[in-house]
Motif scaffolding. Structure first.
Motif, PDB file in Angstrom:
ATOM      1  N   HIS A 173      30.698  22.308  25.700  1.00 24.03           N
ATOM      2  CA  HIS A 173      29.916  22.312  26.937  1.00 24.03           C
ATOM      3  C   HIS A 173      29.834  20.886  27.483  1.00 24.03           C
ATOM      4  O   HIS A 173      29.430  19.957  26.769  1.00 24.03           O
ATOM      5  CB  HIS A 173      28.514  22.862  26.672  1.00 24.03           C
ATOM      6  CG  HIS A 173      27.751  23.198  27.913  1.00 24.03           C
ATOM      7  ND1 HIS A 173      28.248  23.991  28.921  1.00 24.03           N
ATOM      8  CD2 HIS A 173      26.489  22.831  28.317  1.00 24.03           C
ATOM      9  CE1 HIS A 173      27.356  24.116  29.878  1.00 24.03           C
ATOM     10  NE2 HIS A 173      26.280  23.422  29.541  1.00 24.03           N
ATOM     11  N   THR A 175      28.170  18.321  30.103  1.00 21.75           N
ATOM     12  CA  THR A 175      26.941  18.226  30.892  1.00 21.75           C
ATOM     13  C   THR A 175      26.721  16.801  31.401  1.00 21.75           C
ATOM     14  O   THR A 175      27.383  15.854  30.976  1.00 21.75           O
ATOM     15  CB  THR A 175      25.705  18.631  30.059  1.00 21.75           C
ATOM     16  OG1 THR A 175      25.457  17.624  29.071  1.00 21.75           O
ATOM     17  CG2 THR A 175      25.893  19.959  29.392  1.00 21.75           C
ATOM     18  N   THR A 191      20.427  18.558  30.252  1.00 24.38           N
ATOM     19  CA  THR A 191      21.392  19.081  29.278  1.00 24.38           C
ATOM     20  C   THR A 191      20.755  20.176  28.430  1.00 24.38           C
ATOM     21  O   THR A 191      21.380  21.205  28.149  1.00 24.38           O
ATOM     22  CB  THR A 191      21.914  17.939  28.386  1.00 24.38           C
ATOM     23  OG1 THR A 191      22.723  17.072  29.173  1.00 24.38           O
ATOM     24  CG2 THR A 191      22.734  18.476  27.224  1.00 24.38           C
ATOM     25  N   GLN A 192      19.505  19.966  28.033  1.00 32.03           N
ATOM     26  CA  GLN A 192      18.819  20.991  27.248  1.00 32.03           C
ATOM     27  C   GLN A 192      18.720  22.305  28.023  1.00 32.03           C
ATOM     28  O   GLN A 192      18.959  23.385  27.484  1.00 32.03           O
ATOM     29  CB  GLN A 192      17.416  20.496  26.869  1.00 32.03           C
ATOM     30  CG  GLN A 192      17.397  19.286  25.951  1.00 32.03           C
ATOM     31  CD  GLN A 192      15.982  18.787  25.709  1.00 32.03           C
ATOM     32  OE1 GLN A 192      15.051  19.577  25.503  1.00 32.03           O
ATOM     33  NE2 GLN A 192      15.799  17.470  25.758  1.00 32.03           N
ATOM     34  N   VAL A 195      22.199  24.016  28.285  1.00 31.06           N
ATOM     35  CA  VAL A 195      22.567  24.708  27.047  1.00 31.06           C
ATOM     36  C   VAL A 195      21.750  26.003  26.900  1.00 31.06           C
ATOM     37  O   VAL A 195      22.276  27.043  26.465  1.00 31.06           O
ATOM     38  CB  VAL A 195      22.354  23.787  25.826  1.00 31.06           C
ATOM     39  CG1 VAL A 195      22.504  24.569  24.519  1.00 31.06           C
ATOM     40  CG2 VAL A 195      23.344  22.633  25.863  1.00 31.06           C
ATOM     41  N   LYS A 196      20.473  25.939  27.291  1.00 27.26           N
ATOM     42  CA  LYS A 196      19.639  27.137  27.245  1.00 27.26           C
ATOM     43  C   LYS A 196      20.212  28.226  28.149  1.00 27.26           C
ATOM     44  O   LYS A 196      20.223  29.416  27.796  1.00 27.26           O
ATOM     45  CB  LYS A 196      18.209  26.786  27.668  1.00 27.26           C
ATOM     46  CG  LYS A 196      17.225  27.942  27.554  1.00 27.26           C
ATOM     47  CD  LYS A 196      15.823  27.500  27.960  1.00 27.26           C
ATOM     48  CE  LYS A 196      14.833  28.664  27.848  1.00 27.26           C
ATOM     49  NZ  LYS A 196      13.454  28.243  28.242  1.00 27.26           N
ATOM     50  N   GLN A 204      26.778  29.886  22.040  1.00 28.25           N
ATOM     51  CA  GLN A 204      26.202  28.671  21.464  1.00 28.25           C
ATOM     52  C   GLN A 204      27.291  27.602  21.427  1.00 28.25           C
ATOM     53  O   GLN A 204      28.305  27.782  20.773  1.00 28.25           O
ATOM     54  CB  GLN A 204      25.702  28.933  20.050  1.00 28.25           C
ATOM     55  CG  GLN A 204      25.420  27.682  19.220  1.00 28.25           C
ATOM     56  CD  GLN A 204      24.287  26.831  19.755  1.00 28.25           C
ATOM     57  OE1 GLN A 204      23.186  27.336  19.996  1.00 28.25           O
ATOM     58  NE2 GLN A 204      24.532  25.540  19.948  1.00 28.25           N
ATOM     59  N   LEU A 208      29.119  19.135  22.368  1.00 26.89           N
ATOM     60  CA  LEU A 208      28.622  18.730  23.680  1.00 26.89           C
ATOM     61  C   LEU A 208      29.331  17.450  24.109  1.00 26.89           C
ATOM     62  O   LEU A 208      29.388  16.485  23.343  1.00 26.89           O
ATOM     63  CB  LEU A 208      27.117  18.479  23.644  1.00 26.89           C
ATOM     64  CG  LEU A 208      26.203  19.683  23.429  1.00 26.89           C
ATOM     65  CD1 LEU A 208      24.753  19.227  23.344  1.00 26.89           C
ATOM     66  CD2 LEU A 208      26.369  20.703  24.555  1.00 26.89           C
ATOM     67  N   CYS A 210      28.898  14.655  26.883  1.00 24.19           N
ATOM     68  CA  CYS A 210      27.839  14.218  27.799  1.00 24.19           C
ATOM     69  C   CYS A 210      28.358  13.125  28.730  1.00 24.19           C
ATOM     70  O   CYS A 210      28.699  12.028  28.280  1.00 24.19           O
ATOM     71  CB  CYS A 210      26.649  13.697  27.007  1.00 24.19           C
ATOM     72  SG  CYS A 210      25.979  14.907  25.840  1.00 24.19           S
ATOM     73  N   ILE A 224      19.392  15.173  21.471  1.00 23.54           N
ATOM     74  CA  ILE A 224      20.227  16.192  22.105  1.00 23.54           C
ATOM     75  C   ILE A 224      20.741  17.173  21.054  1.00 23.54           C
ATOM     76  O   ILE A 224      20.704  18.394  21.253  1.00 23.54           O
ATOM     77  CB  ILE A 224      21.400  15.531  22.860  1.00 23.54           C
ATOM     78  CG1 ILE A 224      20.893  14.801  24.098  1.00 23.54           C
ATOM     79  CG2 ILE A 224      22.437  16.591  23.276  1.00 23.54           C
ATOM     80  CD1 ILE A 224      21.946  13.976  24.800  1.00 23.54           C
ATOM     81  N   CYS A 228      19.601  21.081  21.135  1.00 19.78           N
ATOM     82  CA  CYS A 228      20.698  21.953  21.578  1.00 19.78           C
ATOM     83  C   CYS A 228      21.382  22.650  20.405  1.00 19.78           C
ATOM     84  O   CYS A 228      22.372  23.367  20.599  1.00 19.78           O
ATOM     85  CB  CYS A 228      21.718  21.151  22.384  1.00 19.78           C
ATOM     86  SG  CYS A 228      21.060  20.474  23.915  1.00 19.78           S
TER      87      CYS A 228
END
Length: 546
Positions: A173, A175, A191-192, A195-196, A204, A208, A210, A224, A228
């Motif tokens: 992911h 972000t 970012t949190q 991910v949610k 999941q 990550l 970033c 993070i 996450c």
């Protein structure tokens, strides 16, 4: 060995650079002798980007097999050796079109057609088909998590972890970690939340990536990872850099390639980034600056000319010179004149369609021709140069392209269909019911002419280049023009279409019907771009001593 899949999604905002990140990761894996491919899933409803405005979506990238695709496939090919095909890019529109066609043919035996399983099954089928020849397939899901258009893609890639087992799947992911200038802090909360949002689709993330303007502390990375639910070493920072070609090394330093090999239980040699290190070194060795003007009409969005800009950059690296590209709107030239072209060391007119801005491009071609400024015309840029030459050198004032004047008395540029009828040749074309003229697409062989500048530049007799155009030079009229100093430097092998023209009494004036920018890479800059930048550098030097 079973095929492994890496899915990359994006969150918080769009345009974070998923294409660059996935291409950089792919080149890392490729440098470890792992066979890779990349697939782009685009959530828009268009069948492909062929009819989309460049000001909305950027350039249309053309593959060897003639597919009109998303510009991210250009990033992929500039970073990895694997060539993209029509299997490497598909849209929501193409998925629905295929499913509905099968439904009309009765292939679903009267079932009620639904997103799950029919649409998601079609998505999975295409991903599997496009991944067949790879050890690891990297799949980029366009858009951002939370977009309604992306939901079928997200559901399909969620299902693939069930179909193939989690040991063969990695979810990455990408972000944004924004920096709040007023407080001097970077914020992890977006970012949190991203991910949610991804978790709500049943996915999941395992890694990550970033994006941030600033570095992150160990404490922030740990935070993070904790919130996450990912391993601390799987939080990868991609800080803004002045060259995208530094990104493979940035990822390698953080051991993302090793993390992936361990997860997939792949034993592979260490990454060899010597070529990329040399590219970065050459960028630092620049000994001067030149300015190249790109004369277009989609200048509000630089991505409309992404491959051209990158190809110019590649040739600058090759020539160890910094090239500043200046996007100039041709309609501004119509209003303000050649004043906007002063101080340029080279003029390039790229491809395009339609009559808007054509007058400004004709002014630019004439200015380059009369002032011995290096000129590079690509596709439409070649046709513009020929129209100017025919009107102002051969003095045939009625000359034009039938794209701009269907009733012109001297159609020096005509349609592909017209030339097909005359030459009785068949070519690879896109010709659906909603497109007025056929489109010549994909790679074609061209024969270079003896004793021409282009052959000297290429150093070979036969070249293979990619095309995307509806109009061609009129073979029945060109012989009237050549005695005035125009040279036909190349023709297509099968159709006898004119592929390259040169002006013989000009230091460097070349037009080509194809798109050389599509095959230029930082490792292998295209010969025509290398020659163009060398000519611009020479022209700049001549101005200084005159």
């Amino acid at each position: 060995m079973a095929i492994h899949y890496i899915f990359i999604t994006g969150g918080v905002v769009s345009s974070l650079g998923k294409g660059i990140a996935i291409a950089s990761l792919a080149t890392l894996l490729e440098s470890r002798k792992i066979k890779v491919t990349i697939i782009k899933l685009d959530p828009y409803i268009n069948i492909d980007p062929g009819n989309m405005s460049p000001t909305q979506h950027g350039e249309v990238y053309v593959t060897e097999d003639g597919a009109e695709t998303d510009l991210d496939l250009g990033h992929y090919e500039r970073f990895i050796n694997t060539k993209m095909t029509r299997l490497n890019n598909f849209t929501t529109g193409s998925i629905y079109s295929s499913v509905l066609k099968k439904e009309r043919q009765g292939k679903y035996l009267g079932e009620t057609i639904q997103v799950i399983p029919h649409i998601t099954d079609e998505i999975k089928k295409r991903i599997i088909k496009g991944s067949e020849k790879a050890d690891i397939a990297l799949i980029e899901v366009g858009g951002t998590v939370g977009d309604i258009e992306s939901l079928p893609f997200l559901e399909a890639i969620r299902q693939m972890s069930i179909d193939f087992g989690k040991k063969n799947i990695i979810y990455i992911h990408l972000t944004l970690i924004p920096y709040i200038k007023a407080s001097g802090e970077i914020k992890t909360k977006p970012t949190q939340h991203s991910v949610k949002q991804l978790l709500s689709t049943g996915i999941q993330p395992d890694i990550l990536i970033c994006r941030s303007e600033h570095s992150m502390s160990k404490k922030e990375c740990t935070k993070i990872a904790l919130f996450c639910n990912v391993d601390r070493k799987a939080v990868i920072l991609l800080k803004d850099v002045n060259s995208i070609y530094k990104i493979p090394k940035m990822l390698h330093v953080q051991k993302i390639d090793q993390l992936i090999c361990e997860r997939f239980n792949i034993k592979a040699p260490l990454a060899d980034l010597s070529e990329w290190n040399q590219i970065i070194k050459n960028e630092k060795l620049s000994t001067g600056k030149i300015i190249i003007g790109i004369i277009g009409k989609y200048t509000k969005l630089p991505d409309a000319y992404k491959s051209v800009i990158e190809a110019i950059k590649h040739s600058g690296i090759k020539n160890k010179i910094t090239v500043i590209t200046k996007l100039i709107n041709s309609q501004d030239i119509e209003k303000q004149g050649v004043f906007l072209l002063q101080n340029l060391d080279g003029i390039l007119i790229p491809g395009g369609f339609g009559i808007r801005g054509i007058k400004g491009k004709l002014i630019s071609a004439k200015y380059a021709r009369e002032n011995n400024i290096p000129y590079f015309g690509i596709c439409l840029g070649m046709q513009i140069a020929l129209i100017d030459f025919t009107k102002n050198v051969a003095k045939i004032k009625s000359a034009n392209s039938i794209e701009f004047d269907q009733k012109c008395k001297f159609p020096i540029i005509t349609t592909i269909q017209h030339c097909n009828q005359k030459n009785n040749h068949s070519i690879l074309i896109k010709n659906d019911n909603h497109i007025k003229n056929a489109m010549r697409l994909g790679s074609n062989e061209c024969n270079l002419t003896e004793n021409c500048l282009s052959k000297k530049i290429y150093g070979k007799n036969i070249i293979i280049e990619r095309h995307r155009h509806k109009y061609v030079i009129n073979n029945n009229l060109i012989q009237i023009i050549t005695p005035f100093g125009l040279k036909i430097a190349a023709k297509s092998k099968k159709e006898n279409f004119i592929e390259i023209i040169e002006i013989t009494n000009h230091p460097w004036f070349i037009g080509c019907q194809f798109h050389p920018e599509f095959i230029s890479t930082p490792k292998n800059s295209h010969p025509l771009f290398i020659g163009f930048i060398q000519a611009a550098k020479k022209y700049q030097y001549s101005k200084k001593i005159s």
